[in-house]
Write a protein that holds these residues in place. Sequence first.
Motif, PDB file in Angstrom:
ATOM      1  N   MET A  63       0.831  -1.206   0.000  1.00 25.39           N
ATOM      2  CA  MET A  63       0.000   0.000   0.000  1.00 25.39           C
ATOM      3  C   MET A  63       0.867   1.258   0.000  1.00 25.39           C
ATOM      4  SD  MET A  63      -3.156  -1.047   2.556  1.00 25.39           S
ATOM      5  CE  MET A  63      -2.301  -2.071   3.756  1.00 25.39           C
ATOM      6  N   ASP A  64       1.875   1.274   0.842  1.00 25.61           N
ATOM      7  CA  ASP A  64       2.767   2.435   0.910  1.00 25.61           C
ATOM      8  C   ASP A  64       3.486   2.648  -0.418  1.00 25.61           C
ATOM      9  OD1 ASP A  64       2.111   2.887   3.586  1.00 25.61           O
ATOM     10  OD2 ASP A  64       3.703   1.555   4.299  1.00 25.61           O
ATOM     11  N   ASN A  65       3.950   1.557  -1.031  1.00 26.15           N
ATOM     12  CA  ASN A  65       4.672   1.663  -2.299  1.00 26.15           C
ATOM     13  C   ASN A  65       3.775   2.198  -3.408  1.00 26.15           C
ATOM     14  OD1 ASN A  65       6.987   0.633  -1.121  1.00 26.15           O
ATOM     15  ND2 ASN A  65       6.580  -1.475  -1.748  1.00 26.15           N
ATOM     16  N   ALA A  66       2.557   1.687  -3.482  1.00 27.78           N
ATOM     17  CA  ALA A  66       1.647   2.129  -4.533  1.00 27.78           C
ATOM     18  C   ALA A  66       1.261   3.593  -4.363  1.00 27.78           C
ATOM     19  CB  ALA A  66       0.395   1.247  -4.547  1.00 27.78           C
ATOM     20  N   LEU A  67       0.962   3.985  -3.154  1.00 22.14           N
ATOM     21  CA  LEU A  67       0.591   5.383  -2.903  1.00 22.14           C
ATOM     22  C   LEU A  67       1.751   6.319  -3.212  1.00 22.14           C
ATOM     23  CD1 LEU A  67      -1.335   4.779   0.425  1.00 22.14           C
ATOM     24  CD2 LEU A  67      -2.354   5.607  -1.705  1.00 22.14           C
ATOM     25  N   ALA A  68       2.965   5.892  -2.886  1.00 21.41           N
ATOM     26  CA  ALA A  68       4.144   6.714  -3.173  1.00 21.41           C
ATOM     27  C   ALA A  68       4.355   6.854  -4.673  1.00 21.41           C
ATOM     28  CB  ALA A  68       5.374   6.105  -2.516  1.00 21.41           C
ATOM     29  N   LYS A  69       4.232   5.744  -5.406  1.00 21.59           N
ATOM     30  CA  LYS A  69       4.410   5.786  -6.867  1.00 21.59           C
ATOM     31  C   LYS A  69       3.386   6.684  -7.529  1.00 21.59           C
ATOM     32  CE  LYS A  69       6.607   1.254  -7.456  1.00 21.59           C
ATOM     33  NZ  LYS A  69       6.456  -0.122  -8.002  1.00 21.59           N
ATOM     34  N   ALA A  70       2.181   6.684  -6.981  1.00 15.99           N
ATOM     35  CA  ALA A  70       1.124   7.524  -7.542  1.00 15.99           C
ATOM     36  C   ALA A  70       1.193   8.959  -7.031  1.00 15.99           C
ATOM     37  CB  ALA A  70      -0.241   6.928  -7.202  1.00 15.99           C
ATOM     38  N   GLU A  71       2.155   9.220  -6.139  1.00 19.25           N
ATOM     39  CA  GLU A  71       2.342  10.533  -5.537  1.00 19.25           C
ATOM     40  C   GLU A  71       1.085  10.989  -4.809  1.00 19.25           C
ATOM     41  OE1 GLU A  71       3.852  13.228  -8.474  1.00 19.25           O
ATOM     42  OE2 GLU A  71       5.683  12.067  -8.797  1.00 19.25           O
ATOM     43  N   TYR A  72       0.497  10.053  -4.089  1.00 21.56           N
ATOM     44  CA  TYR A  72      -0.645  10.367  -3.237  1.00 21.56           C
ATOM     45  C   TYR A  72      -0.148  10.474  -1.801  1.00 21.56           C
ATOM     46  CZ  TYR A  72      -5.373  10.386  -1.352  1.00 21.56           C
ATOM     47  OH  TYR A  72      -6.539  10.756  -0.725  1.00 21.56           O
ATOM     48  N   HIS A  73      -0.211  11.676  -1.247  1.00 17.59           N
ATOM     49  CA  HIS A  73       0.416  11.933   0.050  1.00 17.59           C
ATOM     50  C   HIS A  73      -0.577  12.367   1.136  1.00 17.59           C
ATOM     51  CE1 HIS A  73       4.148  11.507  -2.099  1.00 17.59           C
ATOM     52  NE2 HIS A  73       3.871  12.530  -2.882  1.00 17.59           N
ATOM     53  N   LYS A  74      -1.854  12.302   0.839  1.00 22.50           N
ATOM     54  CA  LYS A  74      -2.842  12.687   1.845  1.00 22.50           C
ATOM     55  C   LYS A  74      -3.066  11.540   2.827  1.00 22.50           C
ATOM     56  CE  LYS A  74      -5.338  15.725  -1.345  1.00 22.50           C
ATOM     57  NZ  LYS A  74      -6.658  15.988  -2.003  1.00 22.50           N
ATOM     58  N   PRO A  75      -3.546  11.843   4.026  1.00 25.69           N
ATOM     59  CA  PRO A  75      -3.867  10.780   4.989  1.00 25.69           C
ATOM     60  C   PRO A  75      -4.949   9.863   4.418  1.00 25.69           C
ATOM     61  CG  PRO A  75      -3.813  12.926   6.058  1.00 25.69           C
ATOM     62  CD  PRO A  75      -3.756  13.195   4.587  1.00 25.69           C
ATOM     63  N   ILE A  76      -4.797   8.578   4.649  1.00 25.44           N
ATOM     64  CA  ILE A  76      -5.768   7.617   4.133  1.00 25.44           C
ATOM     65  C   ILE A  76      -5.780   6.399   5.046  1.00 25.44           C
ATOM     66  CG2 ILE A  76      -4.101   6.461   2.604  1.00 25.44           C
ATOM     67  CD1 ILE A  76      -6.408   6.205   0.565  1.00 25.44           C
ATOM     68  N   LEU A  77      -6.933   5.787   5.197  1.00 25.94           N
ATOM     69  CA  LEU A  77      -7.057   4.580   6.008  1.00 25.94           C
ATOM     70  C   LEU A  77      -6.501   3.384   5.248  1.00 25.94           C
ATOM     71  CD1 LEU A  77     -10.670   5.135   7.397  1.00 25.94           C
ATOM     72  CD2 LEU A  77      -8.509   5.439   8.630  1.00 25.94           C
ATOM     73  N   LYS A  78      -5.778   2.517   5.959  1.00 29.13           N
ATOM     74  CA  LYS A  78      -5.171   1.341   5.342  1.00 29.13           C
ATOM     75  C   LYS A  78      -5.635   0.091   6.079  1.00 29.13           C
ATOM     76  CE  LYS A  78      -1.099   4.104   4.215  1.00 29.13           C
ATOM     77  NZ  LYS A  78       0.331   4.359   4.530  1.00 29.13           N
ATOM     78  N   TYR A  79      -6.030  -0.902   5.291  1.00 28.56           N
ATOM     79  CA  TYR A  79      -6.562  -2.134   5.852  1.00 28.56           C
ATOM     80  C   TYR A  79      -5.863  -3.337   5.234  1.00 28.56           C
ATOM     81  CZ  TYR A  79     -10.602   0.558   7.586  1.00 28.56           C
ATOM     82  OH  TYR A  79     -11.421   1.456   8.222  1.00 28.56           O
ATOM     83  N   THR A  80      -5.833  -4.420   5.983  1.00 31.18           N
ATOM     84  CA  THR A  80      -5.388  -5.706   5.437  1.00 31.18           C
ATOM     85  C   THR A  80      -6.558  -6.676   5.304  1.00 31.18           C
ATOM     86  OG1 THR A  80      -4.805  -6.464   7.660  1.00 31.18           O
ATOM     87  CG2 THR A  80      -3.040  -5.484   6.324  1.00 31.18           C
ATOM     88  N   ASP A  81      -7.749  -6.268   5.734  1.00 30.02           N
ATOM     89  CA  ASP A  81      -8.965  -7.078   5.648  1.00 30.02           C
ATOM     90  C   ASP A  81     -10.012  -6.271   4.879  1.00 30.02           C
ATOM     91  OD1 ASP A  81     -11.460  -8.296   6.077  1.00 30.02           O
ATOM     92  OD2 ASP A  81     -10.911  -9.012   8.063  1.00 30.02           O
ATOM     93  N   TYR A  82     -10.350  -6.735   3.676  1.00 30.00           N
ATOM     94  CA  TYR A  82     -11.270  -5.939   2.849  1.00 30.00           C
ATOM     95  C   TYR A  82     -12.677  -5.893   3.442  1.00 30.00           C
ATOM     96  CZ  TYR A  82     -13.352 -10.199   0.774  1.00 30.00           C
ATOM     97  OH  TYR A  82     -13.999 -11.389   0.568  1.00 30.00           O
ATOM     98  N   LYS A  83     -13.090  -6.934   4.140  1.00 32.22           N
ATOM     99  CA  LYS A  83     -14.424  -6.930   4.742  1.00 32.22           C
ATOM    100  C   LYS A  83     -14.518  -5.868   5.835  1.00 32.22           C
ATOM    101  CE  LYS A  83     -15.490 -11.769   3.724  1.00 32.22           C
ATOM    102  NZ  LYS A  83     -15.828 -13.107   4.275  1.00 32.22           N
ATOM    103  N   GLN A  84     -13.473  -5.777   6.636  1.00 30.36           N
ATOM    104  CA  GLN A  84     -13.444  -4.740   7.670  1.00 30.36           C
ATOM    105  C   GLN A  84     -13.479  -3.359   7.030  1.00 30.36           C
ATOM    106  OE1 GLN A  84      -9.922  -4.804  10.122  1.00 30.36           O
ATOM    107  NE2 GLN A  84     -10.589  -3.100  11.415  1.00 30.36           N
ATOM    108  N   MET A  85     -12.728  -3.183   5.959  1.00 28.02           N
ATOM    109  CA  MET A  85     -12.702  -1.901   5.269  1.00 28.02           C
ATOM    110  C   MET A  85     -14.090  -1.519   4.772  1.00 28.02           C
ATOM    111  SD  MET A  85     -10.811  -0.785   1.736  1.00 28.02           S
ATOM    112  CE  MET A  85     -12.187  -1.467   0.790  1.00 28.02           C
ATOM    113  N   VAL A  86     -14.770  -2.460   4.120  1.00 27.34           N
ATOM    114  CA  VAL A  86     -16.100  -2.184   3.579  1.00 27.34           C
ATOM    115  C   VAL A  86     -17.080  -1.850   4.698  1.00 27.34           C
ATOM    116  CG1 VAL A  86     -18.085  -3.209   2.387  1.00 27.34           C
ATOM    117  CG2 VAL A  86     -15.775  -3.501   1.463  1.00 27.34           C
TER     118      VAL A  86
END
Length: 363
Positions: A39-62
């Motif tokens: 997640m960190d690598n993808a956000l960095a590559k896309a130059e997205y630097h705003k705060p964002i919630l990160k999950y390892t469980d998609y059901k919890q995220m939804v």
Amino acid sequence: MKYALIGTGRISVNHIASAMKHSDELEFVAVCDIVPENMDNALAKAEYHKPILKYTDYKQMVQECKPDLVAIATESGIHAEIGVYCLNNGCNLIIEKPIAMSIDDAQLLIDTAKANNKILCACHQNRFNKSIQKIRAALEAGRFGRLSHIAAHVRWNRNESYYTQAPWRGKWASDGGCLMNQCIHNADLMCWMLGDIEEVFAYTNNTQHPYIEGEDLGIALVKSKNGAYGLFEGTVNVFPKNLEETLYIFGETGTVKAAGTSVNLIEEWNFSQMTQEDSTVKEECHEAPPNVYGFGHEHVYADVIEAIHTGRKPLIDGEQGKKALELILAIYKSKKTGLPVKLPLDHFASTEMAGTFHSATND
């Protein structure tokens, strides 16, 4: 509307960038991956630097974020499982190709989206290439006359390091071979241009990649219900790098060739009655994307956002995603049986190909 991304591998940067392009419509609230550093690598590559919630469980995220739109960019074998859960929990969906790995799972996604009145989009972004949009417009205008045949080729390279980067690649349950992964975009274009397919006969093989389960080469003959034919070729055996992805359309009054590494330009544009506008088509439709993914993801997002607002179908809805999948699975079934395969195809899955290639010398 709230937007979330599940899966932050190789293609995820395009999804993040597309969401950023539509920040006036999308609030990017969460990202999910079972590997936190991805997640960190993808956000960095896309130059997205705003705060964002990160999950390892998609059901919890939804459950916690309740996104209105979710993009699924995980390994292919779990697209359907995740997609059905999201649809049943209030999310509209963009699913990376292939939409699923079996006919039954693709239909389940379609039925679940309909039952929940949600948008389901298969991410075949090459439909939005300037070249492809121009060809489709000419086809709809009848400029080709009666179609003779269509030829589609994907001549790329994938080496061992590509497959070792992610252990799910090249496996029947999670990915399939090159036709299902790399070549399904051109399969989608063939289906879109050719119309409903009636019969498929194919050969596939694994000639240079003994460390994967799937094919590295496929060649198919396709017959459409309207009497036109198709030639489909896909491989990742090209030395030493990606060569081309091409689409030819031959009609009684027109011949067109889209080329480049990802059908991103027009090389031939000939019709019996040419117009002044035709003289600039090659220049107008020439795109130079930085990689084979092209620029289409942004347009996929724009189309889906509009579809959510208006209630219309997206250009590449679940049924369209199923058609591309069905062509690839029909090719697989023809390889498995040694026979032509009639469409529509029932109850076939990539996992039915298990054990097909025991060595690189198999026929």
